[in-house]
Design an enzyme around this catalytic site. Sequence first.
Site, PDB file in Angstrom:
ATOM      1  N   GLN A 114       0.812  -1.215   0.000  1.00 55.90           N
ATOM      2  CA  GLN A 114       0.000   0.000   0.000  1.00 55.90           C
ATOM      3  C   GLN A 114       0.845   1.263   0.000  1.00 55.90           C
ATOM      4  O   GLN A 114       0.307   2.374  -0.008  1.00 55.90           O
ATOM      5  CB  GLN A 114      -0.925  -0.011   1.222  1.00 55.90           C
ATOM      6  CG  GLN A 114      -1.929  -1.156   1.208  1.00 55.90           C
ATOM      7  CD  GLN A 114      -2.665  -1.302   2.527  1.00 55.90           C
ATOM      8  OE1 GLN A 114      -2.465  -0.530   3.466  1.00 55.90           O
ATOM      9  NE2 GLN A 114      -3.522  -2.312   2.615  1.00 55.90           N
ATOM     10  N   HIS A 129      -0.748  -0.020   5.552  1.00 60.01           N
ATOM     11  CA  HIS A 129      -1.166   1.053   6.464  1.00 60.01           C
ATOM     12  C   HIS A 129      -0.153   2.190   6.572  1.00 60.01           C
ATOM     13  O   HIS A 129       0.279   2.559   7.660  1.00 60.01           O
ATOM     14  CB  HIS A 129      -1.491   0.472   7.849  1.00 60.01           C
ATOM     15  CG  HIS A 129      -2.530  -0.605   7.813  1.00 60.01           C
ATOM     16  ND1 HIS A 129      -2.900  -1.322   8.932  1.00 60.01           N
ATOM     17  CD2 HIS A 129      -3.292  -1.095   6.784  1.00 60.01           C
ATOM     18  CE1 HIS A 129      -3.833  -2.204   8.606  1.00 60.01           C
ATOM     19  NE2 HIS A 129      -4.082  -2.075   7.294  1.00 60.01           N
ATOM     20  N   GLU A 159     -14.448   3.941   9.360  1.00 56.28           N
ATOM     21  CA  GLU A 159     -15.012   5.017  10.169  1.00 56.28           C
ATOM     22  C   GLU A 159     -14.858   6.376   9.507  1.00 56.28           C
ATOM     23  O   GLU A 159     -13.930   6.606   8.744  1.00 56.28           O
ATOM     24  CB  GLU A 159     -14.306   5.081  11.533  1.00 56.28           C
ATOM     25  CG  GLU A 159     -14.481   3.869  12.387  1.00 56.28           C
ATOM     26  CD  GLU A 159     -13.766   4.004  13.733  1.00 56.28           C
ATOM     27  OE1 GLU A 159     -13.898   3.067  14.546  1.00 56.28           O
ATOM     28  OE2 GLU A 159     -13.097   5.038  13.971  1.00 56.28           O
ATOM     29  N   TYR A 186      -9.982 -10.326   9.744  1.00 54.88           N
ATOM     30  CA  TYR A 186     -10.298 -10.825   8.410  1.00 54.88           C
ATOM     31  C   TYR A 186     -10.674 -12.305   8.441  1.00 54.88           C
ATOM     32  O   TYR A 186     -11.418 -12.784   7.586  1.00 54.88           O
ATOM     33  CB  TYR A 186      -9.106 -10.605   7.474  1.00 54.88           C
ATOM     34  CG  TYR A 186      -8.836  -9.135   7.198  1.00 54.88           C
ATOM     35  CD1 TYR A 186      -9.757  -8.361   6.485  1.00 54.88           C
ATOM     36  CD2 TYR A 186      -7.685  -8.514   7.655  1.00 54.88           C
ATOM     37  CE1 TYR A 186      -9.527  -7.014   6.245  1.00 54.88           C
ATOM     38  CE2 TYR A 186      -7.436  -7.165   7.415  1.00 54.88           C
ATOM     39  CZ  TYR A 186      -8.363  -6.425   6.709  1.00 54.88           C
ATOM     40  OH  TYR A 186      -8.136  -5.088   6.476  1.00 54.88           O
TER      41      TYR A 186
END
Length: 368
Positions: free
Chosen positions: A84, A148, A242, A263
Amino acid sequence: MKLSLSFCFAFSLLACAQEDTSITTIEVDYEYEIITDQVNMPWGFDFFDDGRIVITDKSGEVYLYDDGSTTKLSGFPEVYNRGQGGLLDVKIHPEYPEQPWIYFTYASTEGKAKGGHTAFARAQLTGSQLTDFEVLYKASPNTTKGVHFGSRIEFDRQGYVYISIGERGERDVNPQDISRDGGKIYRFHADGRIPNDNPFVNEDNAKKAIYSYGHRNPQGMEIHPQTGKIWVHEHGPRGGDEINIIKKAANYGWPVVTYGINYSGTSITDETQKPGMTQPIHYWVPSIAPSGMAFVNSTKYPHLNANLLVGSLKFMYLEHLELDGDKVVKREKILDKIGRVRSVEQSPDGFIYVGVEGVGLVKILPKS
């Protein structure tokens, strides 16, 4: 292989619990035009007042779009393009060109340990070259984990600049510890100095740039056009994405409280709220994998005006969230199945642009 009835029943309950029944599909979807297809993964983009657009590609390239022409800019350092991580967000100083700076977040290998972490930097634009490049903040320690990194950038009305950094896959270590980077929102002066009224500047061993903590992986950040408050959305695990309104020194709970699960389907915690931990104003179950966020403040799109747009990587649509104050009262898919929506912004002249992986940068066409 035979499965027990109890396992099948538990699995079916979990599947039902993850079914998304609160979103509708728009009756007549919006049309769009592709502005440029030369950016494969448009992670972030921002507008100059003259209509030019600066665009980041996760691979590490920066592009400038100008009246139909897309130019690759030189001068950006090599990024840590893993998982990522890569070249992430971009934001032009709101007082440009008096303040001639363009800000970036990206995954960087700078530091002693192997791997990388999120960095915050700025540069100036001279022709087709980025010059005067300077790193304002580099999170540590590096890790080879590919998850992340965050990260978005936003200015408030007082001239402070905020960035988000994800917890880098260290959920039980970083988000709740203010002596460590990761899982935080940070606040700086525009030149990278740390404000002396940041909440933890006087605490021993604290990372002084931290403004709030207890975050997982925030990939959306935007200032509310009326209230001036900074809104952030972040990825949950399986469920529990969120939207939070950022408050000074607030703890947003991850992973002590969450509306998501692992997960694998196992529980992270049975706590969804706790004293001293700030509740989200909205959460998604199942996760939509949100990326990019924009408030619509444009009469060109009456149906969307005064509401919020959020990209969905998982379900490949742009989500329209109808707002009543700080409350989400309706959810709606637009640009359904366009592709993985990575970024969304409103231009100075009121048009909405969307960065779509594998498609490029597109412009939503107002309905006649």
